[in-house]
Design a protein around this motif. Structure first.
Motif, short mmCIF file in Angstrom:
data_model
loop_
_atom_site.label_atom_id
_atom_site.label_comp_id
_atom_site.label_asym_id
_atom_site.label_seq_id
_atom_site.Cartn_x
_atom_site.Cartn_y
_atom_site.Cartn_z
N ASP A 77 0.80 -1.09 -0.19
CA ASP A 77 -0.03 -0.07 0.04
C ASP A 77 0.84 1.15 -0.09
OD1 ASP A 77 -1.79 2.06 0.46
OD2 ASP A 77 -2.74 1.18 2.22
N PRO A 78 0.68 2.13 -0.82
CA PRO A 78 1.53 3.37 -1.10
C PRO A 78 1.34 4.31 0.32
CG PRO A 78 -0.16 3.36 -2.44
CD PRO A 78 -0.11 2.09 -2.12
N ASN A 79 0.29 4.16 0.70
CA ASN A 79 0.12 5.01 2.06
C ASN A 79 0.60 4.36 3.50
OD1 ASN A 79 -1.67 7.05 1.02
ND2 ASN A 79 -3.01 5.12 0.62
N SER A 80 1.32 3.29 3.41
CA SER A 80 1.94 2.49 4.41
C SER A 80 3.47 2.94 4.56
CB SER A 80 1.72 0.93 4.21
OG SER A 80 2.67 0.40 5.35
N ILE A 81 3.78 3.22 5.76
CA ILE A 81 5.20 3.51 5.93
C ILE A 81 6.00 2.51 5.96
CG2 ILE A 81 4.54 5.69 7.44
CD1 ILE A 81 5.40 3.87 9.86
N TRP A 82 5.77 1.23 5.66
CA TRP A 82 6.51 0.19 5.33
C TRP A 82 6.50 -0.22 3.82
CZ3 TRP A 82 5.43 -4.06 9.75
CH2 TRP A 82 5.73 -3.64 10.83
N LEU A 83 6.00 0.70 3.12
CA LEU A 83 5.75 0.11 1.69
C LEU A 83 7.28 0.22 1.20
CD1 LEU A 83 4.65 0.49 -1.33
CD2 LEU A 83 5.09 2.94 -1.04
N VAL A 84 7.46 -0.93 0.40
CA VAL A 84 8.89 -1.31 -0.32
C VAL A 84 8.58 -1.03 -1.91
CG1 VAL A 84 10.51 -3.18 -0.84
CG2 VAL A 84 9.27 -3.27 1.36
N VAL A 85 9.50 0.01 -2.33
CA VAL A 85 9.47 0.41 -3.55
C VAL A 85 10.90 -0.06 -4.17
CG1 VAL A 85 9.38 2.28 -5.06
CG2 VAL A 85 7.90 2.46 -3.30
N LEU A 88 11.54 -3.58 -9.05
CA LEU A 88 10.45 -4.70 -9.15
C LEU A 88 9.20 -4.44 -8.47
CD1 LEU A 88 12.65 -7.97 -8.59
CD2 LEU A 88 12.14 -6.82 -10.89
N ARG A 89 9.18 -3.27 -7.88
CA ARG A 89 7.96 -3.01 -7.06
C ARG A 89 7.53 -1.63 -7.22
NH1 ARG A 89 6.32 -6.60 -3.16
NH2 ARG A 89 5.58 -4.57 -1.85
N PRO A 90 6.82 -1.28 -8.32
CA PRO A 90 6.39 0.08 -8.62
C PRO A 90 5.48 0.82 -7.80
CG PRO A 90 5.67 -1.38 -10.26
CD PRO A 90 6.60 -2.08 -9.61
N LEU A 91 5.39 1.89 -7.72
CA LEU A 91 4.17 2.53 -7.02
C LEU A 91 2.74 1.97 -7.64
CD1 LEU A 91 5.67 6.00 -6.03
CD2 LEU A 91 4.80 4.48 -4.39
N ASN A 92 1.98 2.04 -7.00
CA ASN A 92 0.53 1.75 -7.43
C ASN A 92 -0.35 2.70 -6.85
OD1 ASN A 92 -1.71 0.42 -9.10
ND2 ASN A 92 -1.71 -1.17 -7.89
N PRO A 93 -1.09 3.48 -7.70
CA PRO A 93 -0.91 3.99 -9.16
C PRO A 93 0.43 4.52 -9.31
CG PRO A 93 -2.35 5.56 -7.81
CD PRO A 93 -2.13 4.39 -6.96
N ARG A 162 13.38 5.37 -12.16
CA ARG A 162 12.51 5.81 -13.26
C ARG A 162 11.18 6.37 -12.61
NH1 ARG A 162 12.64 0.49 -17.42
NH2 ARG A 162 14.91 0.70 -17.55
N PRO A 163 10.49 7.15 -13.25
CA PRO A 163 9.19 7.77 -12.68
C PRO A 163 8.11 6.51 -12.45
CG PRO A 163 9.79 8.80 -14.60
CD PRO A 163 10.94 7.82 -14.51
N GLY A 164 7.71 6.80 -10.98
CA GLY A 164 6.82 5.64 -10.67
C GLY A 164 7.42 4.49 -9.98
N TYR A 165 8.70 4.66 -9.74
CA TYR A 165 9.50 3.81 -9.10
C TYR A 165 10.38 4.30 -7.93
CZ TYR A 165 8.58 0.32 -12.74
OH TYR A 165 8.05 -0.65 -13.65
N THR A 170 7.16 8.59 -2.44
CA THR A 170 6.18 8.31 -1.49
C THR A 170 6.01 9.39 -0.27
OG1 THR A 170 8.35 7.45 0.29
CG2 THR A 170 7.02 6.01 -1.63
N GLY A 171 6.98 10.37 -0.35
CA GLY A 171 7.05 11.44 0.74
C GLY A 171 7.45 10.86 2.09
N LEU A 172 8.21 9.74 1.86
CA LEU A 172 8.98 9.32 3.22
C LEU A 172 10.32 9.35 3.20
CD1 LEU A 172 6.64 6.01 3.56
CD2 LEU A 172 6.51 8.31 4.66
#
Length: 260
Positions: A77-85, A88-93, A162-165, A170-172
């Motif tokens: 979840d992009p809103n989670s502070i544990w998000l892994v980007v 191989l794991r782009p932001l969604n959206p 790259r954009p989206g990755y 994330t703002g983090l």
């Protein structure tokens, strides 16, 4: 008459002798009973008692040490502070933008924006660097939108996402340097007092040095001693205590050295 008296006397003498003999015999019997006999009499052993059984060991009930719950927050979840980007794991959206961005009140090159929780933590960390070590830190870059990443990406996948990755989206994340500008956004920052302090203390404030020097094959990026990602104190402390230095390895994710 004299014969009668004599007979009586004789009878008395005989009776006395008999009495004396009987007494002597009684004395001999009593002495014999007090003297040890020639053959010693064995004293019977006391009946052996059953040996005392040892008390069973009392085993304390096991103490359950709570294990860290890696599923407590989402890593997708992009809103989670544990998000892994990563690559191989782009932001969604892909054009995700945090809803709680605030201006971070610290020294900076460009006005820094971050999510509220990450901003609060970075302000505390910058203040600690000053109070504990007399250091002055500054933001070189923080939140970057998808559009900004399009403008910045120059094709070198080891240096820029790259954009989206990008973690900056994330703002983090914040790229941190010294207010002096010495070694800003350069690997020599790792040898500065500011770089050393951040390396050793950022975890206390919920921040992770995201791209370590020895983990390029895991993260996909060259060493960036200035790039710090907010993951929260709970996770940063667990990673610090267990020796993990990348989110990929901690969460058991595949290494991401390249885009698919």
């Amino acid at each position: 008459m004299r014969r009668t008296i004599a007979a009586a006397v004789l009878a008395g003498v005989i009776a006395g002798a008999i009495a004396i003999g009987a007494a002597a015999g009684a004395d001999r019997d009593a002495q014999a009973s007090n003297e040890p006999s020639g053959t010693p009499t064995a004293t019977p052993d006391p009946t052996p008692s059953e040996p005392a059984r040892p008390s069973p060991d009392v085993t304390a009930p096991p103490v359950l040490v709570p294990s860290f719950d890696k599923s407590a927050r989402s890593i997708d979840d992009p809103n989670s502070i544990w998000l892994v980007v990563n690559k191989l794991r782009p932001l969604n959206p892909a054009d995700y933008a945090p809803a709680d961005l605030v201006t971070v009140p610290v020294a900076h090159t460009w006005d820094p924006l971050m999510r509220q929780e990450a901003s609060d933590a970075i302000v505390t960390m910058f203040a600690a660097a000053t109070s504990e070590a007399g250091l002055s830190l500054a933001s070189n870059s923080a939140y970057r939108s998808y559009t900004t990443q399009v403008e910045l990406y120059a094709g070198d996948d080891n240096l820029t996402a790259r954009p989206g990755y990008s973690e900056h989206q994330t703002g983090l994340t914040m790229d941190i340097g010294a207010t002096s500008g010495v070694c800003s956004l350069a690997t020599c920052f790792t040898d500065t007092a500011e770089g050393v302090w951040l390396r050793d203390n950022a975890w206390r404030f919920g921040y992770l040095l995201r791209y370590p020097a020895d983990k390029t094959a895991v993260t996909g990026y060259d060493f960036e001693p200035w790039h710090f990602r907010y993951i929260g104190v709970e996770l940063s402390t667990e990673m610090h205590n267990t020796g993990f230095t990348t989110l990929e390895e901690f969460f058991g994710l595949p290494a991401a050295p390249a885009y698919p």
